[in-house]
Motif scaffolding. Structure first.
Motif, mmCIF file in Angstrom:
data_model
loop_
_atom_site.group_PDB
_atom_site.id
_atom_site.type_symbol
_atom_site.label_atom_id
_atom_site.label_comp_id
_atom_site.label_asym_id
_atom_site.label_seq_id
_atom_site.Cartn_x
_atom_site.Cartn_y
_atom_site.Cartn_z
ATOM 1 N N ARG A 1 9.424 -33.424 -69.009
ATOM 2 C CA ARG A 1 9.488 -32.165 -68.255
ATOM 3 C C ARG A 1 8.654 -32.168 -66.977
ATOM 4 N NH1 ARG A 1 8.499 -28.608 -73.616
ATOM 5 N NH2 ARG A 1 10.515 -29.043 -74.553
ATOM 6 N N GLU B 1 19.890 -39.703 -70.692
ATOM 7 C CA GLU B 1 19.100 -40.574 -71.551
ATOM 8 C C GLU B 1 19.373 -42.047 -71.269
ATOM 9 O OE1 GLU B 1 20.095 -39.395 -75.518
ATOM 10 O OE2 GLU B 1 18.588 -37.790 -75.523
ATOM 11 N N GLY C 1 6.864 -28.158 -79.321
ATOM 12 C CA GLY C 1 7.686 -28.474 -78.157
ATOM 13 C C GLY C 1 7.696 -27.385 -77.108
ATOM 14 N N ARG C 2 6.597 -26.647 -76.984
ATOM 15 C CA ARG C 2 6.556 -25.521 -76.048
ATOM 16 C C ARG C 2 5.570 -25.708 -74.910
ATOM 17 N NH1 ARG C 2 6.588 -21.501 -80.970
ATOM 18 N NH2 ARG C 2 8.810 -21.489 -81.365
ATOM 19 N N ASP D 1 6.246 -33.728 -73.459
ATOM 20 C CA ASP D 1 5.721 -32.726 -74.387
ATOM 21 C C ASP D 1 5.626 -33.337 -75.781
ATOM 22 O OD1 ASP D 1 5.027 -30.582 -75.922
ATOM 23 O OD2 ASP D 1 6.704 -29.321 -75.313
ATOM 24 N N SER E 1 12.832 -37.137 -78.069
ATOM 25 C CA SER E 1 14.092 -36.804 -77.402
ATOM 26 C C SER E 1 13.880 -36.560 -75.906
ATOM 27 C CB SER E 1 14.817 -35.606 -78.031
ATOM 28 O OG SER E 1 14.334 -34.382 -77.544
ATOM 29 N N HIS E 2 14.962 -36.661 -75.191
ATOM 30 C CA HIS E 2 14.952 -36.584 -73.730
ATOM 31 C C HIS E 2 14.517 -35.216 -73.215
ATOM 32 C CE1 HIS E 2 17.020 -36.613 -69.682
ATOM 33 N NE2 HIS E 2 16.224 -37.648 -69.625
ATOM 34 N N ASP E 3 14.786 -34.163 -73.950
ATOM 35 C CA ASP E 3 14.427 -32.826 -73.458
ATOM 36 C C ASP E 3 12.921 -32.573 -73.466
ATOM 37 O OD1 ASP E 3 14.345 -32.668 -76.257
ATOM 38 O OD2 ASP E 3 14.936 -30.558 -76.276
ATOM 39 N N ARG E 4 12.129 -33.489 -73.991
ATOM 40 C CA ARG E 4 10.670 -33.355 -73.971
ATOM 41 C C ARG E 4 10.055 -33.946 -72.688
ATOM 42 N NH1 ARG E 4 7.606 -32.100 -78.699
ATOM 43 N NH2 ARG E 4 9.008 -31.161 -80.183
ATOM 44 N N GLU F 1 12.311 -38.262 -64.410
ATOM 45 C CA GLU F 1 13.245 -37.247 -63.909
ATOM 46 C C GLU F 1 14.703 -37.589 -64.184
ATOM 47 O OE1 GLU F 1 11.907 -37.206 -59.800
ATOM 48 O OE2 GLU F 1 10.880 -35.307 -60.166
#
Length: 179
Positions: free
Chosen positions: A135, A70, A153-154, A148, A130-133, A66
């Motif tokens: 979730r 990064e 990446g969806r 993810d 990357s950090h946005d994966r 959470e």
């Protein structure tokens, strides 16, 4: 493995509760993930103390998943690795294939050995994806986490076969009621 461990918590498994209730549950989790820690080679099976320490590690892993930044994730995962990490090695497995092995300090407790594996995995996922994966599950019924790893990446659910299926059933029922 980090997200799978996090998703054993009762806050995630609201309908079924805690997954790691007793030491045999922890042993089953390790077996399912093909983790053979040195600590278990010494003791044979996880103890009640091992179970409590792994539950604490589970919360630490959730905090890292959470992490808003990064750098926070990197610092935390590196701290996990430093608990008992000696370094990675490349060795042949039983079938002669090259495999990475994460070496830990002799005599390290089970939770510290797992911390090294989780930290290494989190850093690898961050670097590769990357950090946005990292979730939260999209299901309103779940508080699970996942990384993810899908090509596009969806991915939306921590356990698509459970959370995604529940959402699909709910959506289907809502459509049927509108008719």
């Amino acid at each position: 493995m980090a997200t799978d461990l996090v998703n054993t918590a009762p806050v995630v498994r609201r309908s079924t509760g805690e997954v790691l209730v007793e030491p045999p549950d922890l042993e089953r989790f390790l077996t399912e993930h093909e983790v053979r820690p040195d600590a278990l080679a010494r003791t044979g099976t996880p103890s009640d103390d091992d179970l409590e320490e792994v539950r604490t590690l589970r919360q630490e892993a959730r905090t890292l998943l959470e992490a808003a930044a990064e750098d926070e994730l990197v610092d935390g995962a590196t701290a996990l690795i430093r608990r008992a990490g000696v370094g990675p090695t490349l060795q042949r497995d039983g079938q002669g294939r090259w495999q990475w092995y994460v070496t830990t300090a002799p005599g390290a407790p089970l939770a510290d050995e797992l911390a090294v594996l989780l930290g290494t995995g989190l850093l690898g996922a961050l670097r590769t994806l990357s950090h946005d994966r990292f979730r939260h599950c999209a299901s309103q019924e779940c508080d699970g986490m996942f990384v993810d790893t899908s090509r596009a990446g969806r991915r939306r659910y921590c356990m698509p076969e459970v959370c995604g299926n529940r959402q699909n059933v709910a959506n289907f029922r809502a459509r049927q009621q509108r008719r």
